[in-house]
Scaffold this motif. Structure first.
Motif, PDB file in Angstrom:
ATOM      1  N   UNK A 103       0.864  -1.180   0.000  1.00  0.00           N
ATOM      2  CA  UNK A 103       0.000   0.000   0.000  1.00  0.00           C
ATOM      3  C   UNK A 103       0.901   1.231   0.000  1.00  0.00           C
ATOM      4  N   UNK A 104       0.638   2.150  -0.914  1.00  0.00           N
ATOM      5  CA  UNK A 104       1.436   3.374  -1.044  1.00  0.00           C
ATOM      6  C   UNK A 104       0.526   4.573  -0.797  1.00  0.00           C
ATOM      7  N   UNK A 105       0.985   5.485   0.064  1.00  0.00           N
ATOM      8  CA  UNK A 105       0.212   6.690   0.372  1.00  0.00           C
ATOM      9  C   UNK A 105       1.104   7.927   0.249  1.00  0.00           C
ATOM     10  N   UNK A 109      -3.239   9.945   1.747  1.00  0.00           N
ATOM     11  CA  UNK A 109      -4.154   9.438   0.725  1.00  0.00           C
ATOM     12  C   UNK A 109      -3.484   8.305  -0.058  1.00  0.00           C
ATOM     13  N   UNK A 110      -4.257   7.285  -0.288  1.00  0.00           N
ATOM     14  CA  UNK A 110      -3.738   6.113  -0.974  1.00  0.00           C
ATOM     15  C   UNK A 110      -3.491   6.417  -2.455  1.00  0.00           C
ATOM     16  N   UNK A 111      -2.350   5.933  -2.967  1.00  0.00           N
ATOM     17  CA  UNK A 111      -1.982   6.110  -4.372  1.00  0.00           C
ATOM     18  C   UNK A 111      -2.086   4.762  -5.078  1.00  0.00           C
ATOM     19  N   UNK A 124       4.634   1.184 -11.056  1.00  0.00           N
ATOM     20  CA  UNK A 124       4.504   2.562 -11.521  1.00  0.00           C
ATOM     21  C   UNK A 124       3.442   3.303 -10.714  1.00  0.00           C
ATOM     22  N   UNK A 125       3.756   4.552 -10.366  1.00  0.00           N
ATOM     23  CA  UNK A 125       2.803   5.398  -9.644  1.00  0.00           C
ATOM     24  C   UNK A 125       2.856   6.803 -10.220  1.00  0.00           C
ATOM     25  N   UNK A 132       5.499  15.353  -0.403  1.00  0.00           N
ATOM     26  CA  UNK A 132       6.895  15.446   0.015  1.00  0.00           C
ATOM     27  C   UNK A 132       7.527  14.074   0.228  1.00  0.00           C
ATOM     28  N   UNK A 133       6.677  13.065   0.455  1.00  0.00           N
ATOM     29  CA  UNK A 133       7.198  11.735   0.678  1.00  0.00           C
ATOM     30  C   UNK A 133       6.129  10.696   0.366  1.00  0.00           C
ATOM     31  N   UNK A 134       6.588   9.469   0.124  1.00  0.00           N
ATOM     32  CA  UNK A 134       5.711   8.320  -0.029  1.00  0.00           C
ATOM     33  C   UNK A 134       5.777   7.496   1.245  1.00  0.00           C
ATOM     34  N   UNK A 135       4.635   7.117   1.748  1.00  0.00           N
ATOM     35  CA  UNK A 135       4.557   6.247   2.931  1.00  0.00           C
ATOM     36  C   UNK A 135       4.087   4.876   2.464  1.00  0.00           C
ATOM     37  N   UNK A 136       4.951   3.890   2.622  1.00  0.00           N
ATOM     38  CA  UNK A 136       4.716   2.562   2.052  1.00  0.00           C
ATOM     39  C   UNK A 136       4.561   1.527   3.155  1.00  0.00           C
ATOM     40  N   UNK A 137       3.544   0.698   3.035  1.00  0.00           N
ATOM     41  CA  UNK A 137       3.380  -0.478   3.880  1.00  0.00           C
ATOM     42  C   UNK A 137       3.517  -1.716   2.997  1.00  0.00           C
ATOM     43  N   UNK A 138       4.288  -2.683   3.464  1.00  0.00           N
ATOM     44  CA  UNK A 138       4.405  -3.941   2.728  1.00  0.00           C
ATOM     45  C   UNK A 138       4.770  -5.061   3.700  1.00  0.00           C
TER      46      UNK A 138
END
Length: 245
Positions: A103-105, A109-111, A124-125, A132-138
């Motif tokens: 999940x990328x935010x 907000x989710x991207x 690709x996103x 300012x940054x990507x917040x990633x959960x994996x």
């Protein structure tokens, strides 16, 4: 009828023969132009330090839960890569099949992400304006049986390979991508890596490095640990699955 019956039968036979031949001709695969949608890497510094926080406390199911933060400098298309070619490997052996829960935010907000149609290691996103940054959960779902791949987690030991639990931005040499890493291990365990670290309880904060060195610096951790000094500069680190009686 304007046509004799024998002419109609002959036409039907010819049509039945021609139709499969025509279908076979039309079904032949044709090459299509290849469009490389992944930016070529360049030898320049990435603008910012990636932060990777790994929760390695699940030694029963062998699930590593990761939160990653990637700074971004501009809006627009961006490609994130899962490591494919690894040190000491002679083929693209990154375990992409064990990547889960991606999940990328940005800004909360989710991207949406799209898997590359050719290279399954690429995602690709579109970075939104103002981000300012990507917040990633994996998650990395390690093998629990030998027929699933290399088993790297047992109830009392684990081998933590950071290439399996992170993404990195395409378009840069990995040696030019700064990384800051923390790992939380099971309570009471001891971890050792080629990367120096400061320990606070079960959490290790590793020295800032680059992504190339990170991938080449796995950690080994376990509940039952012993260390012997072989020389003033070399230690022997050992772990056991069971405690000595």
């Amino acid at each position: 009828s304007a046509f004799p019956m024998k002419h109609i039968v002959l036409a039907s036979v010819l049509a039945s023969v021609a139709t499969p031949l025509l279908a076979q001709e039309l079904s032949k695969p044709q090459p299509v132009p290849f469009e490389n949608t992944i930016p070529d890497p360049v030898d320049q510094p990435y603008p910012g330090t990636i932060r990777i926080d790994v929760d390695a406390t699940d030694s029963v199911q062998g699930i590593f839960r990761v939160k990653e933060t990637i700074p971004v400098a501009k809006a627009g298309p961006m490609t994130l890569l899962f490591p494919k070619w690894l040190p000491g490997a002679h083929s693209p052996r990154g375990e992409i099949e064990k990547l889960a829960g991606l999940v990328i935010r940005a800004g909360g907000k989710r991207i949406a992400w799209t898997r590359d149609t050719v290279d399954v290691f690429a995602f690709h996103i579109d970075v939104p304006e103002g981000a300012k940054q990507l917040d990633i959960d994996l998650q990395f779902l390690s093998a629990t049986k030998p027929d699933q791949g290399r088993v790297v987690v047992t109830p009392n030991m684990m081998s933590v390979q950071f290439n399996s639990m992170s993404l990195y931005p395409a378009g840069y040499f990995t040696r030019q991508i700064p990384v800051a890493l923390t790992v939380k291990y099971p309570e009471g365990w001891t971890a050792v890596s080629g990367l120096p670290a400061k320990r606070s309880g079960s959490t290790y904060t590793y020295d800032r490095t680059n992504y190339e060195v990170l991938v080449d610096s796995p950690a080994v951790a376990g509940r039952y640990y012993r260390e012997w000094a072989l020389t003033p500069k070399v230690d022997l680190n050992m772990w056991a699955e069971n405690q000595e009686e």
